[in-house]
Design a protein around this motif. Structure first.
Motif, PDB file in Angstrom:
ATOM      1  N   THR A  80       0.718  -1.199   0.036  1.00 33.32           N
ATOM      2  CA  THR A  80      -0.058   0.056   0.115  1.00 33.32           C
ATOM      3  C   THR A  80       0.610   1.148  -0.037  1.00 33.32           C
ATOM      4  O   THR A  80       1.794   1.266   0.565  1.00 33.32           O
ATOM      5  CB  THR A  80      -0.969   0.039   1.146  1.00 33.32           C
ATOM      6  OG1 THR A  80      -0.027  -0.172   2.549  1.00 33.32           O
ATOM      7  CG2 THR A  80      -1.859  -1.102   1.547  1.00 33.32           C
TER       8      THR A  80
ATOM      9  N   PHE B  33      -0.363   4.136   0.993  1.00 28.72           N
ATOM     10  CA  PHE B  33      -0.872   5.134   1.723  1.00 28.72           C
ATOM     11  C   PHE B  33      -0.214   5.679   3.156  1.00 28.72           C
ATOM     12  O   PHE B  33       0.376   4.594   3.551  1.00 28.72           O
ATOM     13  CB  PHE B  33      -2.180   4.843   1.900  1.00 28.72           C
ATOM     14  CG  PHE B  33      -2.996   4.188   1.084  1.00 28.72           C
ATOM     15  CD1 PHE B  33      -3.352   4.967  -0.140  1.00 28.72           C
ATOM     16  CD2 PHE B  33      -3.510   2.878   0.959  1.00 28.72           C
ATOM     17  CE1 PHE B  33      -4.002   4.599  -1.203  1.00 28.72           C
ATOM     18  CE2 PHE B  33      -4.031   2.499  -0.116  1.00 28.72           C
ATOM     19  CZ  PHE B  33      -4.451   3.118  -1.347  1.00 28.72           C
ATOM     20  N   ARG B  34      -0.159   6.769   3.662  1.00 28.64           N
ATOM     21  CA  ARG B  34       0.119   7.169   4.966  1.00 28.64           C
ATOM     22  C   ARG B  34      -0.697   6.654   5.798  1.00 28.64           C
ATOM     23  O   ARG B  34      -2.054   6.515   5.817  1.00 28.64           O
ATOM     24  CB  ARG B  34       0.436   8.554   4.934  1.00 28.64           C
ATOM     25  CG  ARG B  34       1.426   9.009   3.880  1.00 28.64           C
ATOM     26  CD  ARG B  34       1.609  10.677   3.938  1.00 28.64           C
ATOM     27  NE  ARG B  34       0.534  11.558   4.085  1.00 28.64           N
ATOM     28  CZ  ARG B  34      -0.178  11.984   3.161  1.00 28.64           C
ATOM     29  NH1 ARG B  34       0.193  11.713   1.724  1.00 28.64           N
ATOM     30  NH2 ARG B  34      -1.154  12.636   3.157  1.00 28.64           N
ATOM     31  N   HIS B  35      -0.166   6.524   7.171  1.00 32.09           N
ATOM     32  CA  HIS B  35      -0.935   6.161   8.455  1.00 32.09           C
ATOM     33  C   HIS B  35      -1.873   7.448   8.710  1.00 32.09           C
ATOM     34  O   HIS B  35      -1.225   8.518   8.760  1.00 32.09           O
ATOM     35  CB  HIS B  35      -0.319   5.735   9.552  1.00 32.09           C
ATOM     36  CG  HIS B  35      -1.075   5.353  10.632  1.00 32.09           C
ATOM     37  ND1 HIS B  35      -1.824   4.185  10.805  1.00 32.09           N
ATOM     38  CD2 HIS B  35      -1.114   5.800  11.979  1.00 32.09           C
ATOM     39  CE1 HIS B  35      -2.285   3.944  12.032  1.00 32.09           C
ATOM     40  NE2 HIS B  35      -1.998   5.033  12.687  1.00 32.09           N
TER      41      HIS B  35
ATOM     42  N   GLN C 256      -6.997  10.203   2.369  1.00 33.38           N
ATOM     43  CA  GLN C 256      -6.170  10.167   1.230  1.00 33.38           C
ATOM     44  C   GLN C 256      -7.368   9.556   0.177  1.00 33.38           C
ATOM     45  O   GLN C 256      -6.947   8.562  -0.528  1.00 33.38           O
ATOM     46  CB  GLN C 256      -4.965   9.341   1.239  1.00 33.38           C
ATOM     47  CG  GLN C 256      -3.924   9.807   2.096  1.00 33.38           C
ATOM     48  CD  GLN C 256      -2.702   8.974   2.140  1.00 33.38           C
ATOM     49  OE1 GLN C 256      -2.691   8.152   3.141  1.00 33.38           O
ATOM     50  NE2 GLN C 256      -1.987   9.404   1.638  1.00 33.38           N
TER      51      GLN C 256
ATOM     52  N   GLU D  62      -5.999   9.411  -3.491  1.00 33.59           N
ATOM     53  CA  GLU D  62      -5.005   8.277  -3.644  1.00 33.59           C
ATOM     54  C   GLU D  62      -5.522   7.005  -3.911  1.00 33.59           C
ATOM     55  O   GLU D  62      -5.107   6.204  -4.503  1.00 33.59           O
ATOM     56  CB  GLU D  62      -3.830   8.393  -2.501  1.00 33.59           C
ATOM     57  CG  GLU D  62      -3.001   9.618  -2.564  1.00 33.59           C
ATOM     58  CD  GLU D  62      -3.536  10.990  -1.898  1.00 33.59           C
ATOM     59  OE1 GLU D  62      -4.745  10.860  -1.774  1.00 33.59           O
ATOM     60  OE2 GLU D  62      -2.763  11.861  -2.017  1.00 33.59           O
ATOM     61  N   ARG D  63      -6.410   6.926  -2.946  1.00 34.08           N
ATOM     62  CA  ARG D  63      -7.280   5.566  -2.784  1.00 34.08           C
ATOM     63  C   ARG D  63      -7.865   5.413  -4.066  1.00 34.08           C
ATOM     64  O   ARG D  63      -7.877   4.128  -4.702  1.00 34.08           O
ATOM     65  CB  ARG D  63      -8.211   5.624  -1.659  1.00 34.08           C
ATOM     66  CG  ARG D  63      -7.456   5.218  -0.295  1.00 34.08           C
ATOM     67  CD  ARG D  63      -8.263   5.237   0.983  1.00 34.08           C
ATOM     68  NE  ARG D  63      -7.606   5.425   2.069  1.00 34.08           N
ATOM     69  CZ  ARG D  63      -6.968   4.589   2.609  1.00 34.08           C
ATOM     70  NH1 ARG D  63      -7.060   3.335   2.577  1.00 34.08           N
ATOM     71  NH2 ARG D  63      -6.168   4.759   3.811  1.00 34.08           N
TER      72      ARG D  63
ATOM     73  N   TYR E 190      -5.488   4.351  -6.620  1.00 39.45           N
ATOM     74  CA  TYR E 190      -4.968   2.791  -6.463  1.00 39.45           C
ATOM     75  C   TYR E 190      -6.132   1.830  -7.026  1.00 39.45           C
ATOM     76  O   TYR E 190      -5.905   1.002  -7.544  1.00 39.45           O
ATOM     77  CB  TYR E 190      -4.587   2.595  -5.154  1.00 39.45           C
ATOM     78  CG  TYR E 190      -3.471   1.535  -4.934  1.00 39.45           C
ATOM     79  CD1 TYR E 190      -2.069   1.529  -5.225  1.00 39.45           C
ATOM     80  CD2 TYR E 190      -4.209   0.311  -4.483  1.00 39.45           C
ATOM     81  CE1 TYR E 190      -1.552   0.544  -5.106  1.00 39.45           C
ATOM     82  CE2 TYR E 190      -3.364  -0.693  -4.625  1.00 39.45           C
ATOM     83  CZ  TYR E 190      -1.991  -0.787  -4.686  1.00 39.45           C
ATOM     84  OH  TYR E 190      -1.272  -1.880  -4.588  1.00 39.45           O
TER      85      TYR E 190
ATOM     86  N   LYS F 196     -11.861   3.485   5.615  1.00 39.16           N
ATOM     87  CA  LYS F 196     -10.947   3.809   4.349  1.00 39.16           C
ATOM     88  C   LYS F 196     -10.409   2.467   3.552  1.00 39.16           C
ATOM     89  O   LYS F 196      -9.940   2.437   2.472  1.00 39.16           O
ATOM     90  CB  LYS F 196      -9.778   4.491   4.964  1.00 39.16           C
ATOM     91  CG  LYS F 196      -8.965   4.105   5.950  1.00 39.16           C
ATOM     92  CD  LYS F 196      -8.078   5.032   6.563  1.00 39.16           C
ATOM     93  CE  LYS F 196      -7.013   4.392   7.623  1.00 39.16           C
ATOM     94  NZ  LYS F 196      -6.093   5.325   8.167  1.00 39.16           N
ATOM     95  N   TYR F 197     -10.279   1.339   4.376  1.00 37.52           N
ATOM     96  CA  TYR F 197      -9.774   0.070   3.465  1.00 37.52           C
ATOM     97  C   TYR F 197     -10.980  -0.400   2.779  1.00 37.52           C
ATOM     98  O   TYR F 197     -10.706  -1.130   1.775  1.00 37.52           O
ATOM     99  CB  TYR F 197      -9.080  -0.933   4.557  1.00 37.52           C
ATOM    100  CG  TYR F 197      -7.812  -0.558   4.737  1.00 37.52           C
ATOM    101  CD1 TYR F 197      -6.611  -0.799   3.708  1.00 37.52           C
ATOM    102  CD2 TYR F 197      -7.258  -0.055   6.059  1.00 37.52           C
ATOM    103  CE1 TYR F 197      -5.426  -0.134   4.047  1.00 37.52           C
ATOM    104  CE2 TYR F 197      -5.968   0.449   6.278  1.00 37.52           C
ATOM    105  CZ  TYR F 197      -5.060   0.212   5.340  1.00 37.52           C
ATOM    106  OH  TYR F 197      -3.743   0.564   5.345  1.00 37.52           O
TER     107      TYR F 197
ATOM    108  N   ILE G  14     -11.445   0.810  -0.696  1.00 38.25           N
ATOM    109  CA  ILE G  14     -10.466   0.342  -1.945  1.00 38.25           C
ATOM    110  C   ILE G  14     -11.275  -0.473  -2.788  1.00 38.25           C
ATOM    111  O   ILE G  14     -11.506  -0.224  -4.172  1.00 38.25           O
ATOM    112  CB  ILE G  14      -9.214  -0.009  -1.484  1.00 38.25           C
ATOM    113  CG1 ILE G  14      -8.532   1.115  -0.748  1.00 38.25           C
ATOM    114  CG2 ILE G  14      -8.556  -0.628  -2.835  1.00 38.25           C
ATOM    115  CD1 ILE G  14      -7.251   0.500  -0.129  1.00 38.25           C
TER     116      ILE G  14
END
Length: 356
Positions: free
Chosen positions: A61, A63-65, A69, A72-73, A76, A96-97, A100
């Motif tokens: 991944t 992505f930043r913690h 974002q 960006e997601r 991706y 957020k996950y 995706i």
């Protein structure tokens, strides 16, 4: 010939959780042997997935913690759409996950309700109250939500002989001498750490009984200080007793995670706090002692053929706090090195100590 549709597993953010999710992949492989299984994982967890036989490809991944974002997601997700996934298993419980695979248009999206992820997850399981142990919790996603609970296989990792030999050489360890691994750190917080002086006392007991033994202190760069404290305390204890110091190798932050996996695979026994390295040792089926204080030993126990959980089961435990809220840390301080040594000693029999 049209390639078989792929399966995507979205990894948890913790090493131990990733290890305990491996039986889910074993069940998915058994049910869909023709479908490759890819894993989307944070960079710090990705090496663990690469030690699993069921994994086709590990995608790291970007992505930043913390931040959502969203842009960006979305970008991706477009990349994932082109890979042709038929199903996604979303192991983290966050929104957020779950975004995706939804943005990627993956038709079957399996996971727990988590942060009320209705719509994003369309094959929804519901979190248990109280929670199940982690291995069956993840493995349940391989079956329909209404399916009855069934026994599940235990997690399995693998490390090749070449990987072990390379890791020993890089760490300066003699592969012909017995090896014991310590994991004195704990990412969650200081409350989960057995005191450095206690690890040092255990090292002295090992050295007295097995003078040829090497002891590798493993962990991330964040664990280097506590591992240094173990070395210093062991050297001071040996000097005070007038005996040779144990052969300790402070490798915290000096190995990659893949190298740590290989060294654990080579170890005759592993002594660990409740941490990711504990679960790696279990999945490699090494003799292991797990030391529990503020966490529940029944929630994520070791599952090696030879394993022991040590906990005092105090009235204040498990508090599940990062630091002792009472200030005394009795749940770990009062587990004496001699108590752990009594459990470890029979594990260091010739059939375990020094085997690969």
């Amino acid at each position: 010939m049209t390639p078989a549709p792929r399966i995507l597993v979205i990894s948890p953010n913790w090493i131990g959780d990733a290890v305990m999710a491996q039986p889910l992949l074993a069940l998915l492989r058994a049910a869909h042997p023709e479908q490759p299984i890819d894993v989307l994982a944070p960079p710090q967890v990705a090496p663990v997935w690469r030690q699993m036989a069921e994994v086709g490809e590990v995608l790291e991944t970007p992505f930043r913690h913390g931040p959502l974002q969203l842009r960006e997601r979305w970008r991706y997700a477009r990349r994932l759409r082109r890979r042709g996934y038929a199903a996604a298993y979303v192991l983290p419980n966050t929104l957020k996950y779950a975004l995706i695979p939804w943005l990627a248009g993956i038709p079957k999206r399996v996971g727990y309700k988590g942060e009320s992820r209705y719509g994003l997850i369309n094959v929804m399981h519901f979190d248990d109250v109280p929670p199940r142990p982690m291995v069956p919790f993840y493995a349940a996603l391989a079956r329909p939500p209404e399916a009855a609970l069934q026994p599940v296989p235990r997690p399995v990792l693998q490390a090749s002989a070449d990987q072990v030999a390379a890791a020993c050489a890089r760490a300066g360890l003699d592969p012909q001498r017995p090896l014991v691994a310590f994991a004195p750190g704990a990412e969650f917080g200081s409350a989960k750490r057995w005191p450095a002086t206690h690890f040092a006392g255990l090292a002295q007991a090992i050295a007295a009984a097995h003078p040829q033994a090497q002891i590798a202190l493993l962990g991330s760069p964040k664990d280097k200080d506590v591992c240094t404290q173990v070395v210093q305390a062991a050297e001071a204890g040996a000097a005070a007793a007038g005996v040779p110091a144990p052969a300790l190798f402070n490798l915290a932050g000096a190995t990659s995670l893949a190298e740590a996996v290989a060294l654990i695979a080579h170890a005759g026994a592993v002594v660990s706090n409740d941490s990711g390295l504990l679960h790696i040792a279990s999945a490699l089926n090494r003799p292991v002692i797990a030391i529990y204080g503020p966490t529940d030993p029944g929630h994520a126990p070791p599952f090696s053929d030879v394993a022991a959980s040590i906990s005092l089961h105090l009235a204040c435990a498990p508090c599940k706090q990062r630091e002792c809220p009472l200030g005394h840390h009795d749940c770990m301080e009062k587990i004496a090195p001699q108590q752990v040594w009594q459990t470890l000693h029979p594990m260091l029999a010739p059939q375990h100590l020094g085997t690969v």
